[in-house]
Scaffold this motif. Structure first.
Motif, PDB file in Angstrom:
ATOM      1  N   ARG A 110      40.575 -57.676  38.449  1.00  0.00           N
ATOM      2  CA  ARG A 110      39.839 -58.857  38.003  1.00  0.00           C
ATOM      3  C   ARG A 110      38.542 -58.474  37.287  1.00  0.00           C
ATOM      4  O   ARG A 110      38.185 -59.052  36.276  1.00  0.00           O
ATOM      5  N   GLU A 121      47.091 -66.045  40.142  1.00  0.00           N
ATOM      6  CA  GLU A 121      46.203 -67.200  39.988  1.00  0.00           C
ATOM      7  C   GLU A 121      44.740 -66.790  40.038  1.00  0.00           C
ATOM      8  O   GLU A 121      43.910 -67.295  39.284  1.00  0.00           O
ATOM      9  N   ASN A 122      44.416 -65.848  40.927  1.00  0.00           N
ATOM     10  CA  ASN A 122      43.046 -65.345  40.970  1.00  0.00           C
ATOM     11  C   ASN A 122      42.639 -64.771  39.614  1.00  0.00           C
ATOM     12  O   ASN A 122      41.543 -65.024  39.127  1.00  0.00           O
ATOM     13  N   LYS A 126      43.915 -68.127  49.373  1.00  0.00           N
ATOM     14  CA  LYS A 126      44.927 -69.185  49.372  1.00  0.00           C
ATOM     15  C   LYS A 126      45.607 -69.314  48.011  1.00  0.00           C
ATOM     16  O   LYS A 126      46.435 -70.186  47.805  1.00  0.00           O
ATOM     17  N   PRO A 157      34.969 -58.361  49.974  1.00  0.00           N
ATOM     18  CA  PRO A 157      36.013 -59.147  49.327  1.00  0.00           C
ATOM     19  C   PRO A 157      35.477 -60.463  48.756  1.00  0.00           C
ATOM     20  O   PRO A 157      34.623 -61.102  49.366  1.00  0.00           O
ATOM     21  N   ALA A 158      35.958 -60.835  47.589  1.00  0.00           N
ATOM     22  CA  ALA A 158      35.515 -62.077  46.952  1.00  0.00           C
ATOM     23  C   ALA A 158      36.711 -62.727  46.273  1.00  0.00           C
ATOM     24  O   ALA A 158      36.662 -63.111  45.115  1.00  0.00           O
ATOM     25  N   LEU A 159      37.822 -62.820  47.024  1.00  0.00           N
ATOM     26  CA  LEU A 159      39.037 -63.400  46.456  1.00  0.00           C
ATOM     27  C   LEU A 159      39.312 -64.742  47.125  1.00  0.00           C
ATOM     28  O   LEU A 159      38.865 -64.986  48.238  1.00  0.00           O
ATOM     29  N   ASP A 160      40.053 -65.599  46.425  1.00  0.00           N
ATOM     30  CA  ASP A 160      40.545 -66.801  47.078  1.00  0.00           C
ATOM     31  C   ASP A 160      41.910 -66.457  47.668  1.00  0.00           C
ATOM     32  O   ASP A 160      42.893 -66.333  46.935  1.00  0.00           O
ATOM     33  N   PHE A 179      42.404 -67.658  36.915  1.00  0.00           N
ATOM     34  CA  PHE A 179      41.191 -68.449  37.046  1.00  0.00           C
ATOM     35  C   PHE A 179      39.999 -67.691  36.482  1.00  0.00           C
ATOM     36  O   PHE A 179      39.157 -68.254  35.792  1.00  0.00           O
ATOM     37  N   HIS A 180      39.962 -66.396  36.779  1.00  0.00           N
ATOM     38  CA  HIS A 180      38.858 -65.588  36.275  1.00  0.00           C
ATOM     39  C   HIS A 180      38.882 -65.566  34.747  1.00  0.00           C
ATOM     40  O   HIS A 180      37.869 -65.835  34.095  1.00  0.00           O
ATOM     41  N   THR A 197      47.539 -67.097  44.688  1.00  0.00           N
ATOM     42  CA  THR A 197      48.265 -65.849  44.462  1.00  0.00           C
ATOM     43  C   THR A 197      47.376 -64.892  43.681  1.00  0.00           C
ATOM     44  O   THR A 197      46.348 -65.284  43.130  1.00  0.00           O
TER      45      THR A 197
END
Ligand code: ATP
Ligand code: MG
Lengths: 332, 254
Positions: free
Chosen positions: A147, A95-96, A90, A85-88, A99-100, A92
């Motif tokens: 993503r 938002e992930n 904290k 896993p490589a998600l933030d 941001f990408h 949504t």
């Protein structure tokens, strides 16, 4: 120019040789599979190519750029779905993705279209505004795939993309990967433990074990190396006739033959066409055949053949001497 | 070339994460405020050697506590790269097609914004306790010192985070680096009260100059000329950020 060229790439971790002088090329637009048991060095290879790790020795080029000296250009050309896993968590889901997309320079309008599209693909539209820490494992996986697909890179690395997904989602992802490869001409490097996935998707596969590539070709060619289909016949009664066995064994199209008390099997190409012929021969001999089984070699057989173990086993079943000899002879 | 979009994205991420972590917001404010209330009010009447008569201990303490808050929060923000390593998100940042300097700048501006926000709240609270408003010019100078302190220790956090593989080292750094830096800095008492050998160490602590500069800005009392404090802080922040950025760039990130 190849999409990827790897020359004697090597990576050591404190005492472990994770990747040992591998060499391969991936053509532009190819869907290339990297198979191998746990710890074979697949992820390390991908991390090296994605510039996350620095090689101990050897060189490689991705989309024509040197992974050591042109790291920024390499990064601009690739996309990657990581194994871990490589998600933030904290943020949504949306938002992930936002941001990408921003990191990859998409404008607001483009972002909205793309994000909607990938959310639909992985079926997360109604969970998009939930914090990722509230997602299930499979949902997180789907978000990561989404993503990875937002920006359409020249070269896309998928490290076990469908691990832990349900059959339905997996199918959908397969179709999307295929579409991306065929329509958008994205070069894709995929690692997987699902051999049917590799068989279905990949135009070429490399089998890796203990840091080295032990076989590499088109899936069909690899299967052909095993000598064709296996035809097994089960008999009603025990039967023994040396003469008849000789006769079968000497048929020009039989590649190998074995006999047990009440069954025999042979290897041949186009097995299904030979069934009537054998049945007729058996009838003349007066043999009652109870059942026939045709086994087409799968990528799984190829995999077993080369690695000498089932793909799921942590350390591998102890190989028989025979298997090992065979495997080593293939290594050349 | 710096990608301002990436800087903005990473800044925004820090702000969003911070605004959602209520306990972190409260926790980071509670500690300095407790210090200020208990020590500041409790010891206000005590005549501390080295303190000028007309300055109560509370007033002396306020710049120190602001320095402390800046130190801990900045180091924490710098070290939070370790969280990203742990949760794998660092990989996502590191494969993005933006240079490492943009990533460092994004993180640092995000961290600094949060840390300065906290410092402002603490300062406002101190006015409420009776701390005197220093005037706009000196307040401006105080902000400059706050930013420099924050940059210095963000850089320090980044240095350690880049050298460490996982979160194991976090409490080690906090206990054996950050805490001593705080105690040595003269945040709680004038460093001239320290024995010479320890005072000598204090001269190597960036926070010593940071707190001294803040004390000059807010109270017009200091151990060193404020211009010296300012020069040292500029120097420290440049070194720490430079080294932090260098090590961050160099690390392998899987
Ligand atoms: N960061 C690291 N530090 C030390 N050793 C590592 C590191 N990453 C991988 N290794 C070692 O390198 C070898 C190859 O690991 P890698 O993750 O590439 O395997 P893999 O083929 O991806 O396996 P899997 O199918 O389990 O994902 C393993 O022996 C592993 O223990
Ligand atoms: Mg792996």
């Amino acid at each position: 120019m190849e999409a990827i060229r790897v020359e004697d790439l090597t990576k050591h971790f404190e005492g472990i040789v994770a990747v040992n002088q591998i060499r391969f090329e991936v053509k532009q637009g190819e869907l290339f599979g990297l198979l191998g048991p746990n710890g074979a060095g697949k992820t390390t290879t991908i991390n090296l190519l994605a510039t996350l790790l620095k090689p101990t020795s050897g060189r490689a080029w991705v989309a024509g750029y040197d992974i050591l000296t042109e790291r920024n250009q390499v990064r601009r050309s690739i996309g990657i779905v990581f194994q871990d896993p490589a998600l933030d968590v904290k943020l949504t889901g949306r938002e992930n993705l936002e941001f990408h997309a921003m990191m990859y320079g998409y404008s607001k309008a483009e972002r909205q279209i793309k994000i909607k599209e990938v959310l639909k693909l992985v079926d997360l539209e109604d969970k998009a505004d939930l914090l990722v820490e509230k997602y299930s494992g499979g949902m997180k996986r789907r978000l990561e795939i989404a993503r990875g697909l937002i920006h359409e890179p020249k070269v896309l690395f998928l490290d076990e993309p469908t691990l832990g997904l349900d059959a339905q989602t997996r199918r959908k992802i397969w179709e999307y990967i295929k579409k991306l490869n065929q329509e958008k001409k994205v070069t894709i490097i995929l690692t997987t433990h699902y051999l049917e996935e590799a068989d279905y998707l990949c135009q070429k596969v490399a089998i890796m074990d203990r840091g080295v590539i032990i076989a590499m070709d088109e899936p069909q060619k690899l299967k052909d190396m095993l000598g064709g289909d296996i035809l097994s016949f089960e008999l009603e009664n025990n039967y023994y006739s040396g003469r008849w066995q000789e006769k079968l064994k000497n048929l020009p199209w039989v590649k190998s033959f074995s006999w047990e008390n009440n069954s025999f099997s042979l290897t041949t190409e186009l097995g299904e066409r030979r069934i009537p012929e054998i049945m007729e021969m058996a009838r003349q001999e007066g043999l009652a055949i109870k059942s026939v089984h045709l086994h087409k070699p799968s990528l799984e057989d190829v995999y077993l053949y080369f690695t000498g173990r089932k793909i799921r086993d942590e350390d591998g079943i102890l190989e028989t001497r025979n298997q090992r000899a065979k495997r080593l002879s293939w290594r050349r | 070339m710096i990608s301002w979009t990436a800087v903005y994205v990473l800044w925004l991420r820090e702000i969003k994460r911070f605004s959602r972590a209520r306990s972190r917001v409260l926790g980071s404010l509670a500690m300095p405020i407790f210090f200020m209330v208990s020590l500041g009010l409790g010891l206000n009447q005590v005549a501390l050697p080295g303190l000028e008569r007309n300055i109560g201990y509370l007033s002396f303490l306020v710049p120190g506590i602001i320095g402390m808050s800046l130190l801990f929060s900045s180091a924490f923000a710098g070290l939070s790269v370790l969280w990203d390593k742990e949760f794998g998100f660092l990989k996502e940042i590191m494969v993005a097609p933006v240079n490492r300097l943009s990533i460092v700048i994004g993180r640092v501006t995000g961290g600094t914004s949060i840390v300065i926000f906290q410092a402002i709240i603490i300062l406002l609270f101190s006015f409420f306790l009776g701390f005197k408003f220093p005037g706009l010019f000196f307040l401006g100078l105080a902000f400059i010192f706050m930013i420099l302190i924050s940059l210095t220790f963000l850089g320090l956090g980044l240095i350690f985070a880049s050298l460490m593989k996982d979160m194991q080292g976090f409490s080690l750094v906090m206990n054996f680096v950050i805490f001593p830096l705080f105690l040595l800095s003269g945040a709680l008492y004038p460093i001239r009260n320290l024995p010479t050998s320890i005072r000598f160490l204090a001269y190597f602590d960036p926070l010593t100059y940071g707190v001294d500069g803040l004390r000059w800005s807010l109270l017009q009392m200091s151990s060193f000329p404020w211009i010296l404090d300012l020069s040292f802080m500029v120097l420290f922040s440049l070194i720490m950020l430079g080294l932090g950025a260098f090590l961050f760039e160099r690390q392998e990130s899987t």
